[in-house]
Scaffold this motif. Sequence first.
Motif, short mmCIF file in Angstrom:
data_model
loop_
_atom_site.label_atom_id
_atom_site.label_comp_id
_atom_site.label_asym_id
_atom_site.label_seq_id
_atom_site.Cartn_x
_atom_site.Cartn_y
_atom_site.Cartn_z
N ALA A 93 64.16 39.75 12.55
CA ALA A 93 63.48 38.55 13.01
C ALA A 93 63.97 37.35 12.22
N GLN A 94 64.67 36.46 12.89
CA GLN A 94 65.20 35.28 12.23
C GLN A 94 64.05 34.36 11.81
N GLY A 95 64.11 33.88 10.58
CA GLY A 95 63.12 32.94 10.10
C GLY A 95 61.88 33.58 9.53
N ASP A 96 61.79 34.92 9.59
CA ASP A 96 60.62 35.57 9.00
C ASP A 96 60.68 35.40 7.48
N ALA A 97 59.52 35.30 6.84
CA ALA A 97 59.45 35.02 5.41
C ALA A 97 60.16 36.09 4.59
N ALA A 98 60.83 35.65 3.54
CA ALA A 98 61.64 36.55 2.72
C ALA A 98 60.81 37.65 2.08
N GLY A 99 59.55 37.37 1.80
CA GLY A 99 58.70 38.36 1.15
C GLY A 99 58.00 39.30 2.09
N ASN A 100 58.32 39.22 3.38
CA ASN A 100 57.68 40.06 4.38
C ASN A 100 58.36 41.42 4.51
N ARG A 101 57.62 42.37 5.06
CA ARG A 101 58.17 43.65 5.51
C ARG A 101 57.56 43.98 6.86
N LEU A 102 58.17 44.93 7.57
CA LEU A 102 57.61 45.38 8.83
C LEU A 102 56.45 46.34 8.56
N ASN A 103 55.43 46.31 9.43
CA ASN A 103 54.23 47.09 9.13
C ASN A 103 53.78 48.04 10.22
N ASP A 104 53.81 47.68 11.48
CA ASP A 104 53.28 48.56 12.52
C ASP A 104 53.93 48.18 13.85
N ALA A 105 53.93 49.12 14.80
CA ALA A 105 54.63 48.86 16.06
C ALA A 105 54.12 49.76 17.17
N ALA A 106 54.40 49.35 18.41
CA ALA A 106 54.09 50.14 19.60
C ALA A 106 55.04 49.70 20.71
N THR A 107 55.19 50.54 21.72
CA THR A 107 55.97 50.17 22.89
C THR A 107 55.05 49.94 24.07
N ASP A 108 55.47 49.04 24.97
CA ASP A 108 54.72 48.86 26.21
C ASP A 108 55.38 49.68 27.32
N SER A 109 54.84 49.58 28.53
CA SER A 109 55.32 50.41 29.63
C SER A 109 56.74 50.06 30.06
N ALA A 110 57.23 48.88 29.66
CA ALA A 110 58.60 48.47 29.98
C ALA A 110 59.59 48.89 28.90
N GLY A 111 59.11 49.55 27.84
CA GLY A 111 59.99 49.99 26.77
C GLY A 111 60.31 48.92 25.76
N ARG A 112 59.53 47.81 25.77
CA ARG A 112 59.69 46.79 24.73
C ARG A 112 58.95 47.23 23.47
N ILE A 113 59.48 46.86 22.30
CA ILE A 113 58.78 47.12 21.04
C ILE A 113 57.99 45.88 20.67
N TRP A 114 56.74 46.07 20.34
CA TRP A 114 55.91 45.03 19.75
C TRP A 114 55.67 45.43 18.31
N PHE A 115 56.08 44.59 17.37
CA PHE A 115 55.95 44.96 15.96
C PHE A 115 55.51 43.76 15.14
N GLY A 116 54.83 44.06 14.04
CA GLY A 116 54.33 43.01 13.17
C GLY A 116 55.01 43.03 11.81
N THR A 117 55.02 41.87 11.16
CA THR A 117 55.44 41.78 9.77
C THR A 117 54.24 41.37 8.93
N MET A 118 54.37 41.52 7.63
CA MET A 118 53.28 41.16 6.72
C MET A 118 53.86 40.78 5.36
N ASP A 119 53.09 40.01 4.61
CA ASP A 119 53.47 39.68 3.25
C ASP A 119 53.34 40.94 2.40
N ASP A 120 54.44 41.38 1.81
CA ASP A 120 54.42 42.62 1.04
C ASP A 120 53.49 42.51 -0.17
N ALA A 121 53.28 41.29 -0.67
CA ALA A 121 52.35 41.08 -1.78
C ALA A 121 50.91 40.96 -1.33
#
Length: 291
Positions: A93-121
């Motif tokens: 993800a371009q522009g996501d904060a440097a201190g972030n990491r990926l945290n959780d995800a799911a797919t929808d019926s079209a096969g797209r990934i929906w995922f979140g980032t979070m502040d690792d601290a």
Amino acid sequence: MTDHNVRTLLPVQATLGEGPVWVGRDRALWFVDIKSRHVHRVDPATGAVRRWDAPDQVGWVLPAADGGMIAGLRTGLHRFDPADGSFTFIARAQGDAAGNRLNDAATDSAGRIWFGTMDDAETDASGRLYRFADGAIVDSGLPPVCITNGPAIAADGTLYHTDTLGKTIWRARIGNDGTLGPAERFVTIEDDAGHPDGSVVDADGCLWVALWGGWGVRRYDPAGTLMGTVTLPASNITKIAFGGDDLRTAFATSARKGLDDAELAEQPGAGDVFAFDAGVCGLPVTPVVLP
């Protein structure tokens, strides 16, 4: 909810177990230990277990339509090959904060990934929800929060998105083009009940929410009414997945992270993977569609 035959599936004692997903093609449960940087696979029928080391913190793995796996590492989306344990970069993800990491995800019926980032601290409101489709990562447009969780997607295209520290779950409709409609508050978890963590939707359209610090999971109907609670033998429950051949078994990951020696002595199963009889069917996971 009454007797669910709660049992320990795998005494793995994960530091931060997360991301359980039932992969129907190999009839196995996959999950990760984010902080220990491990990917796990367990076959409930045979008890066979495998573990792979990831090159960085790994938030989740999901099946791909081409037979492979996609992993969400702190550094972005990667192809994961269980045959040799390799991780190959796809995008971040371009522009996501440097201190972030990926945290959780799911797919929808079209096969797209929906995922979140979070502040690792776990201090800054820098986490965002993204979607991955056609080889590109796009910001969902939802407001940033410190710890994103969920997401969970219903059969009718409703997406549930969790602000863990805000103790609130929001929902919005996914349009045919992948854009989200207006978000509305679904439920807010009351004080002393834990924080909402990962979630999943069953075949009846009800949302199951894991409770960090809440010793179990809750089931809410589409109107936001609490239908029941399943108590589990660990305080920090992180997410559940429906699996088994009939998708009626619920698997729950948990975490030892943040527990002191006295708490760990009280709950020796902290970090283990649990199973229970859900009493309802889940939804099959749609594999990720890659370009």
